[in-house]
Motif scaffolding. Sequence first.
Motif, PDB file in Angstrom:
ATOM      1  N   SER A  56       0.824  -1.203   0.000  1.00  0.00           N
ATOM      2  CA  SER A  56       0.000   0.000   0.000  1.00  0.00           C
ATOM      3  C   SER A  56       0.860   1.256   0.000  1.00  0.00           C
ATOM      4  O   SER A  56       1.925   1.302   0.631  1.00  0.00           O
ATOM      5  CB  SER A  56      -0.898   0.007   1.243  1.00  0.00           C
ATOM      6  OG  SER A  56      -1.515   1.263   1.409  1.00  0.00           O
ATOM      7  N   GLU A  57       0.377   2.272  -0.703  1.00  0.00           N
ATOM      8  CA  GLU A  57       1.100   3.544  -0.729  1.00  0.00           C
ATOM      9  C   GLU A  57       1.110   4.216   0.641  1.00  0.00           C
ATOM     10  O   GLU A  57       1.880   5.133   0.879  1.00  0.00           O
ATOM     11  CB  GLU A  57       0.464   4.488  -1.754  1.00  0.00           C
ATOM     12  CG  GLU A  57      -0.977   4.859  -1.431  1.00  0.00           C
ATOM     13  CD  GLU A  57      -1.581   5.803  -2.445  1.00  0.00           C
ATOM     14  OE1 GLU A  57      -0.984   6.883  -2.638  1.00  0.00           O
ATOM     15  OE2 GLU A  57      -2.627   5.462  -3.024  1.00  0.00           O
ATOM     16  N   HIS A  58       0.228   3.754   1.535  1.00  0.00           N
ATOM     17  CA  HIS A  58       0.156   4.340   2.877  1.00  0.00           C
ATOM     18  C   HIS A  58       1.044   3.616   3.886  1.00  0.00           C
ATOM     19  O   HIS A  58       1.078   3.986   5.061  1.00  0.00           O
ATOM     20  CB  HIS A  58      -1.288   4.323   3.372  1.00  0.00           C
ATOM     21  CG  HIS A  58      -2.250   5.022   2.470  1.00  0.00           C
ATOM     22  ND1 HIS A  58      -2.191   6.380   2.218  1.00  0.00           N
ATOM     23  CD2 HIS A  58      -3.287   4.545   1.728  1.00  0.00           C
ATOM     24  CE1 HIS A  58      -3.153   6.718   1.381  1.00  0.00           C
ATOM     25  NE2 HIS A  58      -3.830   5.625   1.064  1.00  0.00           N
ATOM     26  N   ALA A  59       1.726   2.573   3.451  1.00  0.00           N
ATOM     27  CA  ALA A  59       2.568   1.786   4.364  1.00  0.00           C
ATOM     28  C   ALA A  59       3.755   2.606   4.856  1.00  0.00           C
ATOM     29  O   ALA A  59       4.251   3.501   4.169  1.00  0.00           O
ATOM     30  CB  ALA A  59       3.062   0.522   3.668  1.00  0.00           C
ATOM     31  N   PHE A  60       4.211   2.286   6.060  1.00  0.00           N
ATOM     32  CA  PHE A  60       5.432   2.880   6.591  1.00  0.00           C
ATOM     33  C   PHE A  60       6.629   2.344   5.809  1.00  0.00           C
ATOM     34  O   PHE A  60       6.529   1.352   5.089  1.00  0.00           O
ATOM     35  CB  PHE A  60       5.611   2.519   8.065  1.00  0.00           C
ATOM     36  CG  PHE A  60       4.615   3.178   8.998  1.00  0.00           C
ATOM     37  CD1 PHE A  60       3.618   4.016   8.537  1.00  0.00           C
ATOM     38  CD2 PHE A  60       4.683   2.942  10.364  1.00  0.00           C
ATOM     39  CE1 PHE A  60       2.703   4.617   9.402  1.00  0.00           C
ATOM     40  CE2 PHE A  60       3.780   3.528  11.241  1.00  0.00           C
ATOM     41  CZ  PHE A  60       2.788   4.362  10.758  1.00  0.00           C
ATOM     42  N   SER A  61       7.760   2.975   6.021  1.00  0.00           N
ATOM     43  CA  SER A  61       8.991   2.479   5.418  1.00  0.00           C
ATOM     44  C   SER A  61       9.356   1.141   6.059  1.00  0.00           C
ATOM     45  O   SER A  61       8.875   0.804   7.152  1.00  0.00           O
ATOM     46  CB  SER A  61      10.128   3.468   5.656  1.00  0.00           C
ATOM     47  OG  SER A  61      10.510   3.470   7.015  1.00  0.00           O
ATOM     48  N   PRO A  62      10.218   0.327   5.403  1.00  0.00           N
ATOM     49  CA  PRO A  62      10.618  -0.953   5.998  1.00  0.00           C
ATOM     50  C   PRO A  62      11.189  -0.794   7.404  1.00  0.00           C
ATOM     51  O   PRO A  62      10.917  -1.611   8.291  1.00  0.00           O
ATOM     52  CB  PRO A  62      11.663  -1.487   5.014  1.00  0.00           C
ATOM     53  CG  PRO A  62      11.277  -0.886   3.705  1.00  0.00           C
ATOM     54  CD  PRO A  62      10.769   0.489   4.038  1.00  0.00           C
ATOM     55  N   GLU A  63      11.986   0.257   7.629  1.00  0.00           N
ATOM     56  CA  GLU A  63      12.592   0.472   8.947  1.00  0.00           C
ATOM     57  C   GLU A  63      11.519   0.806   9.986  1.00  0.00           C
ATOM     58  O   GLU A  63      11.569   0.327  11.126  1.00  0.00           O
ATOM     59  CB  GLU A  63      13.620   1.598   8.871  1.00  0.00           C
ATOM     60  CG  GLU A  63      14.849   1.295   8.018  1.00  0.00           C
ATOM     61  CD  GLU A  63      14.579   1.420   6.526  1.00  0.00           C
ATOM     62  OE1 GLU A  63      15.409   0.914   5.740  1.00  0.00           O
ATOM     63  OE2 GLU A  63      13.530   2.019   6.136  1.00  0.00           O
ATOM     64  N   GLU A  64      10.557   1.619   9.589  1.00  0.00           N
ATOM     65  CA  GLU A  64       9.486   1.987  10.518  1.00  0.00           C
ATOM     66  C   GLU A  64       8.610   0.776  10.850  1.00  0.00           C
ATOM     67  O   GLU A  64       8.233   0.572  12.011  1.00  0.00           O
ATOM     68  CB  GLU A  64       8.640   3.103   9.907  1.00  0.00           C
ATOM     69  CG  GLU A  64       9.363   4.435   9.816  1.00  0.00           C
ATOM     70  CD  GLU A  64       8.623   5.443   8.952  1.00  0.00           C
ATOM     71  OE1 GLU A  64       8.810   6.649   9.185  1.00  0.00           O
ATOM     72  OE2 GLU A  64       7.865   5.028   8.039  1.00  0.00           O
ATOM     73  N   ARG A  65       8.301  -0.017   9.849  1.00  0.00           N
ATOM     74  CA  ARG A  65       7.506  -1.221  10.103  1.00  0.00           C
ATOM     75  C   ARG A  65       8.236  -2.174  11.029  1.00  0.00           C
ATOM     76  O   ARG A  65       7.650  -2.753  11.948  1.00  0.00           O
ATOM     77  CB  ARG A  65       7.160  -1.923   8.785  1.00  0.00           C
ATOM     78  CG  ARG A  65       6.213  -1.151   7.885  1.00  0.00           C
ATOM     79  CD  ARG A  65       5.564  -2.061   6.839  1.00  0.00           C
ATOM     80  NE  ARG A  65       6.523  -2.807   6.054  1.00  0.00           N
ATOM     81  CZ  ARG A  65       7.116  -2.358   4.947  1.00  0.00           C
ATOM     82  NH1 ARG A  65       6.863  -1.128   4.525  1.00  0.00           N
ATOM     83  NH2 ARG A  65       7.973  -3.109   4.278  1.00  0.00           N
ATOM     84  N   ALA A  66       9.527  -2.338  10.795  1.00  0.00           N
ATOM     85  CA  ALA A  66      10.319  -3.233  11.638  1.00  0.00           C
ATOM     86  C   ALA A  66      10.298  -2.766  13.088  1.00  0.00           C
ATOM     87  O   ALA A  66      10.234  -3.585  14.018  1.00  0.00           O
ATOM     88  CB  ALA A  66      11.756  -3.313  11.123  1.00  0.00           C
ATOM     89  N   ALA A  67      10.343  -1.458  13.307  1.00  0.00           N
ATOM     90  CA  ALA A  67      10.326  -0.924  14.668  1.00  0.00           C
ATOM     91  C   ALA A  67       8.991  -1.205  15.353  1.00  0.00           C
ATOM     92  O   ALA A  67       8.945  -1.563  16.541  1.00  0.00           O
ATOM     93  CB  ALA A  67      10.599   0.577  14.648  1.00  0.00           C
ATOM     94  N   VAL A  68       7.892  -1.063  14.609  1.00  0.00           N
ATOM     95  CA  VAL A  68       6.573  -1.338  15.183  1.00  0.00           C
ATOM     96  C   VAL A  68       6.462  -2.803  15.580  1.00  0.00           C
ATOM     97  O   VAL A  68       6.070  -3.137  16.704  1.00  0.00           O
ATOM     98  CB  VAL A  68       5.462  -0.963  14.183  1.00  0.00           C
ATOM     99  CG1 VAL A  68       4.100  -1.460  14.693  1.00  0.00           C
ATOM    100  CG2 VAL A  68       5.416   0.548  13.969  1.00  0.00           C
TER     101      VAL A  68
END
Length: 216
Positions: free
Chosen positions: A2-14
């Motif tokens: 999705s275009e609304h997804a966080f960056s890979p680094e941000e997703r990994a942190a979550v």
Amino acid sequence: MSEHAFSPEERAAVYRAIAERRDMRHFAGGEVAPELLARLLEAAHQAPSVGLMQPWRFIRITTRDLRERIGTLVEEERQRTAEALGERSSEFMRLKVEGIHECAELLVAALMDGRDAHVFGRRTLPEMDLASLACAIQNLWLAARAEGLGMGWVSLFEPQALAELLGMPAGARPAAILCLGPVHDFYPAPMLELEGWTQGRPLAELLYEDQWGRRP
């Protein structure tokens, strides 16, 4: 993606915060800076709530005497719980179930007075106010982990006794005692697993499809 997804680094942190969150019982004393505590509580306040009822109230415990009295209530319930457990009583009494005396900050999370006026989302599921409060607590928990602080949820107390101790009005009730602060280390797995009390179940055992009990 999705275009609304966080960056890979941000997703990994979550996902890391979710995976490494622990119900902490061992604390290292110290302090939580006022601006950090405010940031954590704001994260809690951003939780979803049914009908936007925002049923949560947080009471910060600042005096040593009040902290000790809350600790006494918890210890009394710990003894009653041990008696109710029968043959596992001694095993339970060896567990550390709270960090009230060692944590930097002590909070009581409560449900507000007058919440019954909020019918939206509660007519058939009246417990949704408690579910909303639990979302706020989880927000606080995850934000604390991201900040490197531990948090523990203590549920061993008699609600009416704690409500009276805190001068809560009729209709309001405490739902959780929250221990918050620096820790020496985070547990590598849930403490109750490490202590041999119980084992968590894999998702595959708890996931059904279309009908109760039908595995995907």
